[in-house]
Design an enzyme around this catalytic site. Structure first.
Site, PDB file in Angstrom:
ATOM      1  N   GLU A  41      -5.234  -4.949  -1.176  1.00 17.71           N
ATOM      2  CA  GLU A  41      -5.862  -4.413   0.037  1.00 17.71           C
ATOM      3  C   GLU A  41      -7.353  -4.723   0.058  1.00 17.71           C
ATOM      4  OE1 GLU A  41      -3.944  -2.899  -2.190  1.00 17.71           O
ATOM      5  OE2 GLU A  41      -2.944  -1.138  -1.365  1.00 17.71           O
TER       6      GLU A  41
ATOM      7  N   CYS B 231      -7.302  -4.999  -6.272  1.00 16.27           N
ATOM      8  CA  CYS B 231      -6.092  -4.727  -5.496  1.00 16.27           C
ATOM      9  C   CYS B 231      -6.008  -5.644  -4.273  1.00 16.27           C
ATOM     10  CB  CYS B 231      -6.081  -3.278  -5.018  1.00 16.27           C
ATOM     11  SG  CYS B 231      -5.806  -2.072  -6.326  1.00 16.27           S
TER      12      CYS B 231
ATOM     13  N   GLU C  41      -5.336  -9.810 -11.116  1.00 11.93           N
ATOM     14  CA  GLU C  41      -5.531  -9.083 -12.376  1.00 11.93           C
ATOM     15  C   GLU C  41      -6.470  -9.834 -13.310  1.00 11.93           C
ATOM     16  OE1 GLU C  41      -1.565  -8.123 -13.798  1.00 11.93           O
ATOM     17  OE2 GLU C  41      -1.378  -6.579 -12.249  1.00 11.93           O
TER      18      GLU C  41
ATOM     19  N   CYS D  62      -8.039   2.278  -2.925  1.00 12.02           N
ATOM     20  CA  CYS D  62      -7.840   1.472  -1.712  1.00 12.02           C
ATOM     21  C   CYS D  62      -7.820   2.348  -0.467  1.00 12.02           C
ATOM     22  CB  CYS D  62      -6.558   0.656  -1.823  1.00 12.02           C
ATOM     23  SG  CYS D  62      -6.761  -0.763  -2.923  1.00 12.02           S
TER      24      CYS D  62
ATOM     25  N   CYS E 209      -3.240   2.589  -3.568  1.00 17.21           N
ATOM     26  CA  CYS E 209      -3.828   3.501  -4.560  1.00 17.21           C
ATOM     27  C   CYS E 209      -4.967   4.306  -3.927  1.00 17.21           C
ATOM     28  CB  CYS E 209      -4.326   2.711  -5.772  1.00 17.21           C
ATOM     29  SG  CYS E 209      -5.850   1.798  -5.492  1.00 17.21           S
TER      30      CYS E 209
ATOM     31  N   ASN F 207      -3.062  -9.007  -5.173  1.00 16.44           N
ATOM     32  CA  ASN F 207      -3.770  -8.456  -6.324  1.00 16.44           C
ATOM     33  C   ASN F 207      -4.168  -9.576  -7.281  1.00 16.44           C
ATOM     34  OD1 ASN F 207      -0.944  -8.623  -6.751  1.00 16.44           O
ATOM     35  ND2 ASN F 207      -0.996  -7.138  -8.417  1.00 16.44           N
TER      36      ASN F 207
HETATM   37  N1  THU Z   1      -2.307  -2.709  -6.922  1.00 14.23           N
HETATM   38  C1  THU Z   1      -2.686  -3.173  -5.689  1.00 14.23           C
HETATM   39  O1  THU Z   1      -2.862  -4.382  -5.481  1.00 14.23           O
HETATM   40  N2  THU Z   1      -2.866  -2.261  -4.683  1.00 14.23           N
HETATM   41  C2  THU Z   1      -2.671  -0.919  -4.816  1.00 14.23           C
HETATM   42  O2  THU Z   1      -2.958  -0.177  -3.892  1.00 14.23           O
HETATM   43  C3  THU Z   1      -2.107  -0.391  -6.053  1.00 14.23           C
HETATM   44  C4  THU Z   1      -2.095  -1.306  -7.216  1.00 14.23           C
HETATM   45  C5  THU Z   1      -2.117  -3.675  -8.003  1.00 14.23           C
HETATM   46  C6  THU Z   1      -3.125  -3.593  -9.109  1.00 14.23           C
HETATM   47  C7  THU Z   1      -2.359  -4.192 -10.274  1.00 14.23           C
HETATM   48  O3  THU Z   1      -2.512  -5.596 -10.244  1.00 14.23           O
HETATM   49  C8  THU Z   1      -0.920  -3.844  -9.987  1.00 14.23           C
HETATM   50  O4  THU Z   1      -0.857  -3.465  -8.619  1.00 14.23           O
HETATM   51  C9  THU Z   1      -0.367  -2.721 -10.847  1.00 14.23           C
HETATM   52  O5  THU Z   1      -1.190  -1.610 -10.806  1.00 14.23           O
END
Ligand code: THU
Length: 115
Positions: free
Chosen positions: A40, A38, A29, A72, A69, A27
């Site tokens: 994925e 994300c 941010e 994704c 999520c 991920n």
């Molecule tokens: N996140 C992902 O990388 N993949 C997901 O499927 C769910 C959320 C990350 C986004 C953010 O950086 C952190 O998890 C918290 O939401």
């Protein structure tokens, strides 16, 4: 390699392709929170940008075994055309469960003309 200075929730993804390659993602941010990417989607984007679209499995690992999520799930579903993509959801203790793109998003949206 997660860049997660805001949530401190680190996510790693490993995407297995039909020809045996593995594309990794984490991920990424951003101070503008909604721009966060994300793990994925990073992994899938890396593969797509290298001309690879035939995916067999994706593993997602977090501290607590969080599942992909909704957004994704839709992105993974987009490429589950040749086969249902195996999704492995793992935590930092090595525990994991195996599911699939169809199980995570039954009846997911697809534009047939876009294939
Ligand atoms: N996140 C992902 O990388 N993949 C997901 O499927 C769910 C959320 C990350 C986004 C953010 O950086 C952190 O998890 C918290 O939401």
């Amino acid at each position: 390699m997660a860049y997660a200075p805001y949530s401190h929730y680190q996510v790693g993804a490993a995407l297995l392709t039909a020809n045996g390659e593995i594309f990794a993602g984490c991920n990424v941010e951003n101070a503008s929170f909604g721009m966060t990417q994300c793990a994925e989607r990073i992994a899938i984007g890396k593969a797509i940008s290298e001309g690879v679209r035939d995916f067999v499995a994706i593993a997602v690992i977090t501290e607590d075994g969080g599942t992909p999520c909704g957004a994704c799930r839709q992105i993974i579903h987009e490429f589950a055309t040749a086969r249902d993509i195996t999704v492995v959801v793992a935590d930092a203790r090595g525990r994991y469960r195996v599911t699939s793109s169809d199980a995570l998003l039954p009846g997911g949206f697809r534009l047939r003309d876009g294939e």
